[in-house]
Scaffold this active site. Structure first.
Site, PDB file in Angstrom:
ATOM      1  N   LYS A   1      39.310  38.764  49.281  1.00  0.00           N
ATOM      2  CA  LYS A   1      37.928  38.882  49.755  1.00  0.00           C
ATOM      3  C   LYS A   1      36.970  38.183  48.780  1.00  0.00           C
ATOM      4  O   LYS A   1      36.128  37.388  49.186  1.00  0.00           O
ATOM      5  CB  LYS A   1      37.606  40.387  49.808  1.00  0.00           C
ATOM      6  CG  LYS A   1      36.431  40.783  50.628  1.00  0.00           C
ATOM      7  CD  LYS A   1      36.119  42.273  50.457  1.00  0.00           C
ATOM      8  CE  LYS A   1      37.271  43.199  50.837  1.00  0.00           C
ATOM      9  NZ  LYS A   1      36.849  44.628  50.831  1.00  0.00           N
TER      10      LYS A   1
ATOM     11  N   LYS B   1      37.310  43.644  40.310  1.00  0.00           N
ATOM     12  CA  LYS B   1      36.264  44.386  41.026  1.00  0.00           C
ATOM     13  C   LYS B   1      36.869  45.079  42.234  1.00  0.00           C
ATOM     14  O   LYS B   1      37.719  44.514  42.924  1.00  0.00           O
ATOM     15  CB  LYS B   1      35.202  43.360  41.483  1.00  0.00           C
ATOM     16  CG  LYS B   1      33.967  43.956  42.093  1.00  0.00           C
ATOM     17  CD  LYS B   1      32.916  44.257  41.058  1.00  0.00           C
ATOM     18  CE  LYS B   1      31.777  45.112  41.614  1.00  0.00           C
ATOM     19  NZ  LYS B   1      32.157  46.542  41.755  1.00  0.00           N
TER      20      LYS B   1
ATOM     21  N   HIS C   1      44.163  38.881  37.705  1.00  0.00           N
ATOM     22  CA  HIS C   1      43.341  38.612  36.526  1.00  0.00           C
ATOM     23  C   HIS C   1      42.937  37.144  36.433  1.00  0.00           C
ATOM     24  O   HIS C   1      42.554  36.685  35.362  1.00  0.00           O
ATOM     25  CB  HIS C   1      44.101  39.024  35.254  1.00  0.00           C
ATOM     26  CG  HIS C   1      44.288  40.507  35.139  1.00  0.00           C
ATOM     27  ND1 HIS C   1      45.402  41.085  34.612  1.00  0.00           N
ATOM     28  CD2 HIS C   1      43.481  41.534  35.494  1.00  0.00           C
ATOM     29  CE1 HIS C   1      45.288  42.412  34.643  1.00  0.00           C
ATOM     30  NE2 HIS C   1      44.128  42.698  35.180  1.00  0.00           N
ATOM     31  N   HIS C   2      43.034  36.411  37.551  1.00  0.00           N
ATOM     32  CA  HIS C   2      42.680  34.986  37.460  1.00  0.00           C
ATOM     33  C   HIS C   2      41.207  34.810  37.127  1.00  0.00           C
ATOM     34  O   HIS C   2      40.796  33.787  36.609  1.00  0.00           O
ATOM     35  CB  HIS C   2      43.029  34.229  38.753  1.00  0.00           C
ATOM     36  CG  HIS C   2      42.111  34.523  39.902  1.00  0.00           C
ATOM     37  ND1 HIS C   2      42.140  35.721  40.587  1.00  0.00           N
ATOM     38  CD2 HIS C   2      41.116  33.803  40.471  1.00  0.00           C
ATOM     39  CE1 HIS C   2      41.200  35.703  41.526  1.00  0.00           C
ATOM     40  NE2 HIS C   2      40.576  34.563  41.473  1.00  0.00           N
TER      41      HIS C   2
ATOM     42  N   LYS D   1      41.381  48.065  42.750  1.00  0.00           N
ATOM     43  CA  LYS D   1      41.046  49.245  43.563  1.00  0.00           C
ATOM     44  C   LYS D   1      41.554  50.475  42.841  1.00  0.00           C
ATOM     45  O   LYS D   1      42.552  50.421  42.120  1.00  0.00           O
ATOM     46  CB  LYS D   1      41.703  49.139  44.948  1.00  0.00           C
ATOM     47  CG  LYS D   1      41.188  50.139  45.961  1.00  0.00           C
ATOM     48  CD  LYS D   1      39.771  49.823  46.408  1.00  0.00           C
ATOM     49  CE  LYS D   1      39.620  49.392  47.791  1.00  0.00           C
ATOM     50  NZ  LYS D   1      38.484  48.766  48.286  1.00  0.00           N
TER      51      LYS D   1
ATOM     52  N   ASP E   1      33.514  33.608  47.533  1.00  0.00           N
ATOM     53  CA  ASP E   1      33.098  32.926  46.318  1.00  0.00           C
ATOM     54  C   ASP E   1      32.404  33.848  45.314  1.00  0.00           C
ATOM     55  O   ASP E   1      31.288  33.565  44.877  1.00  0.00           O
ATOM     56  CB  ASP E   1      32.191  31.733  46.711  1.00  0.00           C
ATOM     57  CG  ASP E   1      32.030  30.753  45.553  1.00  0.00           C
ATOM     58  OD1 ASP E   1      32.903  30.764  44.667  1.00  0.00           O
ATOM     59  OD2 ASP E   1      31.037  30.014  45.532  1.00  0.00           O
TER      60      ASP E   1
ATOM     61  N   SER F   1      27.326  44.195  45.498  1.00  0.00           N
ATOM     62  CA  SER F   1      27.744  44.689  44.178  1.00  0.00           C
ATOM     63  C   SER F   1      27.610  43.587  43.134  1.00  0.00           C
ATOM     64  O   SER F   1      27.205  43.829  41.994  1.00  0.00           O
ATOM     65  CB  SER F   1      29.207  45.143  44.207  1.00  0.00           C
ATOM     66  OG  SER F   1      29.313  46.463  44.653  1.00  0.00           O
TER      67      SER F   1
HETATM   68  N1  GLU Z   1      34.777  49.293  48.348  1.00  0.00           N
HETATM   69  C1  GLU Z   1      34.142  48.105  48.811  1.00  0.00           C
HETATM   70  C2  GLU Z   1      35.170  47.138  49.362  1.00  0.00           C
HETATM   71  O1  GLU Z   1      36.238  47.528  49.767  1.00  0.00           O
HETATM   72  C3  GLU Z   1      33.213  47.478  47.788  1.00  0.00           C
HETATM   73  C4  GLU Z   1      33.831  47.104  46.485  1.00  0.00           C
HETATM   74  C5  GLU Z   1      32.837  46.676  45.413  1.00  0.00           C
HETATM   75  O2  GLU Z   1      31.643  46.686  45.678  1.00  0.00           O
HETATM   76  O3  GLU Z   1      33.302  46.347  44.325  1.00  0.00           O
HETATM   77  O4  GLU Z   1      34.940  45.967  49.491  1.00  0.00           O
END
Ligand code: GLU
Length: 471
Positions: A94, A70, A64-65, A106, A99, A362
């Site tokens: 990632k 996402k 949560h930083h 997930k 950035d 995204s």
């Molecule tokens: N599922 C993709 C990943 O592992 C995309 C995640 C996203 O777009 O939030 O990076």
């Protein structure tokens, strides 16, 4: 479990290895590493035949930083809490590495989508979304899901519709999920973004003469032979763009067999054949290999695992001949396999970097949704007339007449152009930063995976410090 440690433990091992190159307080490193929250929920669905079944779903928010968090939602029989936490952690690193202003998350549902009808999948997805809403695990500023293994645009549009129906007055509600169909506030280029990012990343990684010399290859993608595991949302576009970049895809593995042709595979024909028959099995113009794992061990320059985790293990790594391992999937290489490949002098381009294209686009979709305007809408025509005026002045001043083809290149950037150039820029910058970190600590000491984790740790630590939590 692969090599006796869990997937999440493996990610934490990679983290610990990288953390040794930083001097942040242990408590801060622990806070970065730990999974901030995770949730397992079960709910019943009525199958088409009238029976009731219990469905197991998870969502983990690793860090949560930065908010929102996402990450995708996957439908697979391998889903469990450890896997989801590991994948959420990978999302954190990632996003930090390329950035993006997100913490990692997930989600997943334990099911094999082939066992369910379309309407059953819709009911399951809507109910899963309802659970996320109830538990505050979804929202444009809270946690934003996306497609992952076994999910796609359909699932995202059901998630969107369920969320919208429960928050009718929220202006930004359309940004609650990404990877949506274009007609439902999606963005052009998202579907193929991970595959495109893989090729942008590979192009950059293969562009340095001295790095290529170390693995005994020429710089550039041209002529390099490639084997890809997985021909889905990532593998299919990646193979298409690799061929466009004049690399040569010679092998493709799917769960039910592999195809191989040393003269190169025609990707579009394979895709059409798979759409027609449901499989790549016995595709004409190629040799069929029953055991898909065999093809990973074929002679080739680049091996692209683009399916699931734990595919390259201590068992098969000693027989893998590829000079470059391009991790398009999340977590495809176990720790032991990584060491075996490294000892043999192979170059490993890590997942945290190489498959970041999906979440990057995204991010563009989320920004587009929050700004409520498509990219290029304001500037495209203005840019185009300015370029045209410039072409006209050049023609007048020089007497040279541009051909129709040359004129074609003069146009204002539309959404696709902007998405692709933003993605390419992101991949190039992130790779250069990884490379700089390797040079800083010594390239023989720090490999690209460790460098990627070091860079991610710095970014996350900085934002914790900005929050004033660790002055
Ligand atoms: N599922 C993709 C990943 O592992 C995309 C995640 C996203 O777009 O939030 O990076």
């Amino acid at each position: 479990m692969a090599e006796n440690i869990s997937f999440f433990q493996r990610i934490n091992e990679y983290f610990d290895k990288a953390a040794k190159f930083t001097d942040y307080p242990q408590g801060l490193l622990e806070q970065i590493k730990i999974c901030n929250s995770s949730c397992h929920f079960t709910f019943p669905i009525k199958r088409d035949d009238g029976t009731i079944q219990t469905i197991h779903g998870w969502r983990a928010e690793h860090s949560h930083h930065k908010l929102p968090t996402k990450g995708g939602i996957r439908y697979s029989m391998l889903v469990n809490e450890d896997e989801i936490m590991a994948l959420a952690a990978l999302m954190t690193y990632k996003c930090a590495l390329v950035d993006l202003p997100y913490g990692g998350a997930k989600g997943g549902i334990k099911l094999n989508r082939k066992d369910y009808s379309e309407s059953e999948l819709e009911r399951i997805t809507r109910r899963y979304t309802y659970e996320l809403i109830q538990k505050n695990y979804i929202g444009p500023g809270i946690d934003v899901p996306a497609p992952d293994y076994g999910t796609g645009e359909n699932e995202m549009s059901w998630i969107l519709d369920t969320y919208l129906s429960m928050s009718p007055d929220k202006l930004d509600a359309i940004a609650c999920v990404t990877g949506k169909p274009i007609e439902q506030n999606g963005i052009k280029g998202r579907k193929e973004a991970t595959g495109r990012g893989v090729v942008f990343g590979l192009e950059e990684a293969c562009s340095f003469e001295d790095d290529m010399k170390q693995v005994g290859l020429q710089p550039g993608l041209r002529g390099k032979t490639v084997v890809i595991q997985g021909f889905g949302k990532v593998g299919y576009p990646a193979s298409k763009y690799l061929n466009e970049a004049e690399a040569k895809v010679i092998g493709i593995a799917e769960a039910d067999g592999a195809i191989y042709s040393p003269k190169g595979l025609d990707i579009e024909s394979i895709s059409a054949y798979r759409d027609e028959t449901g499989s790549i099995r016995n595709f004409p113009d190629a040799t069929f290999i029953e055991n898909p794992n065999d093809i990973l061990e074929m002679e080739c320059d680049i091996l692209v695992p683009a399916a699931l985790e734990n595919q390259i293990t201590a068992e098969n790594a000693p027989r893998i001949k590829a000079r470059i391992i391009a991790e398009a999937a999340n977590g495809p290489t176990t720790t032991k396999a990584h060491e075996i490949l490294k000892k043999r002098g192979a170059m490993i381009i890590p997942d945290t970097f190489l498959n970041a294209g999906g979440v990057t686009v995204s991010y563009f979709e989320w920004l587009r949704n929050l700004s409520h305007v498509g990219f290029g809408r304001l500037g495209r025509r203005y840019e185009e007339s300015a370029y045209n005026a410039m072409v006209h002045f050049i023609e007048q001043a020089t007497g040279y007449q541009f051909s129709d083809d040359e004129r074609q290149t003069v146009h204002g950037a539309d959404e696709t152009d902007l998405v692709n150039s933003g993605l390419q820029d992101t991949m190039i910058n992130a790779y250069q930063e990884i490379r700089e970190t390797r040079f800083k600590y010594g390239r023989d000491i720090v490999d690209s995976r460790t460098a990627a984790y070091i860079n991610a740790i710095h970014t996350i630590a900085q934002s914790y410090m900005q929050l004033g939590i660790f002055p």
